[in-house]
Motif scaffolding. Structure first.
Motif, PDB file in Angstrom:
ATOM      1  N   ASN A  10       0.726  -1.011   0.019  1.00  0.00           N
ATOM      2  CA  ASN A  10       0.151   0.031   0.012  1.00  0.00           C
ATOM      3  C   ASN A  10       0.849   1.142   0.159  1.00  0.00           C
ATOM      4  O   ASN A  10       0.265   2.436   0.534  1.00  0.00           O
ATOM      5  N   ASP A  11       2.026   1.375  -0.410  1.00  0.00           N
ATOM      6  CA  ASP A  11       2.967   2.220  -0.429  1.00  0.00           C
ATOM      7  C   ASP A  11       2.411   3.706  -1.295  1.00  0.00           C
ATOM      8  O   ASP A  11       2.644   4.567  -0.854  1.00  0.00           O
ATOM      9  N   GLU A  12       1.940   3.320  -2.501  1.00  0.00           N
ATOM     10  CA  GLU A  12       1.339   4.450  -3.174  1.00  0.00           C
ATOM     11  C   GLU A  12       0.265   5.244  -2.425  1.00  0.00           C
ATOM     12  O   GLU A  12      -0.015   6.417  -2.448  1.00  0.00           O
ATOM     13  N   ALA A  13      -0.797   4.400  -1.876  1.00  0.00           N
ATOM     14  CA  ALA A  13      -1.761   4.831  -0.885  1.00  0.00           C
ATOM     15  C   ALA A  13      -1.241   5.794   0.538  1.00  0.00           C
ATOM     16  O   ALA A  13      -1.745   6.651   0.820  1.00  0.00           O
ATOM     17  N   LEU A  14      -0.150   5.223   0.950  1.00  0.00           N
ATOM     18  CA  LEU A  14       0.460   5.770   2.059  1.00  0.00           C
ATOM     19  C   LEU A  14       0.905   7.143   1.739  1.00  0.00           C
ATOM     20  O   LEU A  14       0.803   8.072   2.269  1.00  0.00           O
ATOM     21  N   LYS A  15       1.724   7.346   0.555  1.00  0.00           N
ATOM     22  CA  LYS A  15       2.197   8.654  -0.089  1.00  0.00           C
ATOM     23  C   LYS A  15       1.011   9.402  -0.115  1.00  0.00           C
ATOM     24  O   LYS A  15       1.366  10.742   0.250  1.00  0.00           O
ATOM     25  N   GLU A  16       0.154   9.085  -0.695  1.00  0.00           N
ATOM     26  CA  GLU A  16      -0.889   9.887  -0.879  1.00  0.00           C
ATOM     27  C   GLU A  16      -1.817  10.530   0.466  1.00  0.00           C
ATOM     28  O   GLU A  16      -2.178  11.675   0.396  1.00  0.00           O
ATOM     29  N   TYR A  17      -1.801   9.642   1.160  1.00  0.00           N
ATOM     30  CA  TYR A  17      -2.520   9.891   2.444  1.00  0.00           C
ATOM     31  C   TYR A  17      -1.497  10.911   3.282  1.00  0.00           C
ATOM     32  O   TYR A  17      -1.944  11.931   3.877  1.00  0.00           O
ATOM     33  N   ILE A  18      -0.121  10.718   3.232  1.00  0.00           N
ATOM     34  CA  ILE A  18       0.807  11.687   3.873  1.00  0.00           C
ATOM     35  C   ILE A  18       0.711  13.065   3.540  1.00  0.00           C
ATOM     36  O   ILE A  18       0.783  14.016   4.345  1.00  0.00           O
ATOM     37  N   TYR A  19       0.884  13.238   2.124  1.00  0.00           N
ATOM     38  CA  TYR A  19       0.958  14.400   1.434  1.00  0.00           C
ATOM     39  C   TYR A  19      -0.134  15.491   1.872  1.00  0.00           C
ATOM     40  O   TYR A  19      -1.371  15.288   1.497  1.00  0.00           O
ATOM     41  N   GLY A  20       0.229  16.417   2.515  1.00  0.00           N
ATOM     42  CA  GLY A  20      -0.602  17.493   2.864  1.00  0.00           C
ATOM     43  C   GLY A  20      -1.210  17.333   4.129  1.00  0.00           C
ATOM     44  O   GLY A  20      -2.035  18.265   4.830  1.00  0.00           O
ATOM     45  N   ARG A  21      -1.293  16.239   4.934  1.00  0.00           N
ATOM     46  CA  ARG A  21      -1.920  16.011   5.971  1.00  0.00           C
ATOM     47  C   ARG A  21      -0.985  16.212   7.083  1.00  0.00           C
ATOM     48  O   ARG A  21       0.230  16.125   7.170  1.00  0.00           O
ATOM     49  N   ASP A  22      -1.629  16.485   8.285  1.00  0.00           N
ATOM     50  CA  ASP A  22      -0.920  16.897   9.567  1.00  0.00           C
ATOM     51  C   ASP A  22      -1.307  15.769  10.979  1.00  0.00           C
ATOM     52  O   ASP A  22      -2.253  14.930  10.774  1.00  0.00           O
ATOM     53  N   LEU A  23      -0.700  16.344  11.939  1.00  0.00           N
ATOM     54  CA  LEU A  23      -1.106  15.647  13.251  1.00  0.00           C
ATOM     55  C   LEU A  23      -2.511  15.250  13.536  1.00  0.00           C
ATOM     56  O   LEU A  23      -2.782  14.358  13.984  1.00  0.00           O
ATOM     57  N   LEU A  24      -3.110  16.397  13.459  1.00  0.00           N
ATOM     58  CA  LEU A  24      -4.743  16.427  13.805  1.00  0.00           C
ATOM     59  C   LEU A  24      -5.436  15.243  12.802  1.00  0.00           C
ATOM     60  O   LEU A  24      -6.286  14.527  13.212  1.00  0.00           O
ATOM     61  N   ASP A  25      -5.182  15.000  11.512  1.00  0.00           N
ATOM     62  CA  ASP A  25      -5.568  14.364  10.781  1.00  0.00           C
ATOM     63  C   ASP A  25      -5.319  12.751  11.292  1.00  0.00           C
ATOM     64  O   ASP A  25      -6.254  12.108  11.410  1.00  0.00           O
ATOM     65  N   LEU A  26      -4.298  12.473  11.691  1.00  0.00           N
ATOM     66  CA  LEU A  26      -3.835  11.234  12.278  1.00  0.00           C
ATOM     67  C   LEU A  26      -4.557  10.907  13.448  1.00  0.00           C
ATOM     68  O   LEU A  26      -5.112   9.793  13.437  1.00  0.00           O
ATOM     69  N   VAL A  27      -4.827  11.701  14.564  1.00  0.00           N
ATOM     70  CA  VAL A  27      -5.451  11.734  15.606  1.00  0.00           C
ATOM     71  C   VAL A  27      -6.904  11.352  15.158  1.00  0.00           C
ATOM     72  O   VAL A  27      -7.449  10.261  16.040  1.00  0.00           O
ATOM     73  N   GLN A  28      -7.662  12.035  14.272  1.00  0.00           N
ATOM     74  CA  GLN A  28      -8.865  11.887  13.893  1.00  0.00           C
ATOM     75  C   GLN A  28      -9.238  10.662  13.223  1.00  0.00           C
ATOM     76  O   GLN A  28     -10.184   9.868  13.264  1.00  0.00           O
ATOM     77  N   ASP A  29      -8.421  10.241  12.180  1.00  0.00           N
ATOM     78  CA  ASP A  29      -8.514   9.211  11.306  1.00  0.00           C
ATOM     79  C   ASP A  29      -8.421   7.936  11.797  1.00  0.00           C
ATOM     80  O   ASP A  29      -9.029   7.052  11.343  1.00  0.00           O
ATOM     81  N   PHE A  30      -7.718   7.965  12.791  1.00  0.00           N
ATOM     82  CA  PHE A  30      -7.019   6.361  13.298  1.00  0.00           C
ATOM     83  C   PHE A  30      -7.270   6.065  14.790  1.00  0.00           C
ATOM     84  O   PHE A  30      -6.641   5.403  15.195  1.00  0.00           O
ATOM     85  N   GLY A  31      -8.230   6.941  15.426  1.00  0.00           N
ATOM     86  CA  GLY A  31      -8.489   6.562  16.793  1.00  0.00           C
ATOM     87  C   GLY A  31      -9.548   5.385  16.776  1.00  0.00           C
ATOM     88  O   GLY A  31     -10.265   5.032  15.799  1.00  0.00           O
ATOM     89  N   PRO A  32     -10.019   4.786  17.727  1.00  0.00           N
ATOM     90  CA  PRO A  32      -9.536   5.302  19.091  1.00  0.00           C
ATOM     91  C   PRO A  32      -7.968   4.855  19.724  1.00  0.00           C
ATOM     92  O   PRO A  32      -7.438   3.910  19.003  1.00  0.00           O
ATOM     93  N   TRP A  33      -7.419   5.509  20.738  1.00  0.00           N
ATOM     94  CA  TRP A  33      -5.966   5.285  20.785  1.00  0.00           C
ATOM     95  C   TRP A  33      -5.739   4.406  22.159  1.00  0.00           C
ATOM     96  O   TRP A  33      -6.379   4.766  23.145  1.00  0.00           O
ATOM     97  N   ASP A  34      -4.761   3.594  22.272  1.00  0.00           N
ATOM     98  CA  ASP A  34      -4.438   3.242  23.692  1.00  0.00           C
ATOM     99  C   ASP A  34      -3.451   4.110  24.292  1.00  0.00           C
ATOM    100  O   ASP A  34      -2.802   4.879  23.479  1.00  0.00           O
TER     101      ASP A  34
END
Length: 275
Positions: free
Chosen positions: A22-46
């Motif tokens: 999924n390397d291409e999808a990963l690059k596409e996700y990373i481009y232009g996104r920030d920490l807030l996206d990460l927190v919101q998109d992949f919670g809940p968190w341990d």
């Protein structure tokens, strides 16, 4: 960061995104996104908030070329900052530092700064030496300082500026100053390229190629070439254009042209401040 965060995420989608296929999808996700996206998109968190923040590095400093001459402005330092603005998934994003300058700090506020010297990007000691300055966008900043300095010193050396950006009406940085320096003779020549104002995109390297014969003549006269701005695309294209000019006008082979440009670099006659 995503690999480390995946250990705390209960969302399997993040682990899937990090799979090699999924390397291409990963690059596409990373481009232009920030920490807030990460927190919101992949919670809940341990774990705790401290567990999460311990994954983060300090925000790296931003380096800006000084756009003013100390001789002309003894009590000031001028910077040329283009504010990064874009939108992803209906949220407006701003560059961390450029957004700070443009939207958050007010006149009278203070910010931490330091000077990082660049001994390999400066005007020649001999004020009669011709200079060729190539600086699209905010890469034009140091050349404003060069011309301010030469104006203060009443230097006689010829100067040639290649400047480019997207639109003439909105992006011609320091237009009035360049035009005044042209009128007064501080700036000898200027070629401009605005890539989005024409059907066919025109960049600074195209303007350089159009002036192939005269540019090579300046080099033969001892001119120093300066390139400032984008490293990934612009500087590469400009370098290739200079090589082709040296081959063509100097009647040199590929190997000889490369050696010639290398010699210019070694003699500090081809200086680059790219990022």
């Amino acid at each position: 960061l995503l690999v480390k965060a995946a250990e705390l995420s209960k969302d399997e989608k993040l682990k899937e995104l990090l799979e090699p296929e999924n390397d291409e999808a990963l690059k596409e996700y990373i481009y232009g996104r920030d920490l807030l996206d990460l927190v919101q998109d992949f919670g809940p968190w341990d774990g705790t908030a401290n567990d999460f923040t311990s994954l983060l590095r300090k925000i790296p400093p931003r380096l800006y070329s000084v756009a003013s001459s100390l001789a002309a402005n003894p009590d000031e330092v001028h910077l040329t900052i283009g504010t990064v603005r874009y939108s992803i998934e209906e949220r407006e994003r701003y560059g961390v530092c450029s957004g700070e300058f443009a939207h958050r700090i007010e006149p009278g506020d203070t910010i931490p700064v330091y000077v990082q010297k660049n001994a390999n990007f400066s005007l020649p000691e001999n004020q009669d030496t011709p200079i060729i300055m190539i600086g699209p966008g905010t890469g034009v900043a140091p050349f404003r300082s060069f011309l301010e300095e030469r104006e203060e010193l009443d230097a006689d050396g010829k100067s040639w500026l290649f400047f480019g950006d997207q639109h003439y009406v909105t992006d011609f940085i320091y237009q009035v100053e360049w035009q005044r320096w042209l009128k007064d003779g501080v700036l000898t020549k200027m070629d401009i390229a605005f890539s989005r104002d024409t059907v066919e995109k025109v960049y600074v390297q195209h303007k350089i190629a159009e002036n192939s014969e005269e540019l090579y003549q300046w080099i033969e006269e001892g001119a120093v070439i300066y390139v400032c701005g984008d490293e990934k695309y612009m500087a590469v294209d400009v370098h290739e254009t200079l090589l082709s000019i040296i081959k063509k006008e100097g009647n040199k082979s590929e190997e000889e042209a490369n050696a010639f440009l290398t010699t210019l670099q070694q003699e500090n006659r081809y200086q680059r401040d790219v990022y």
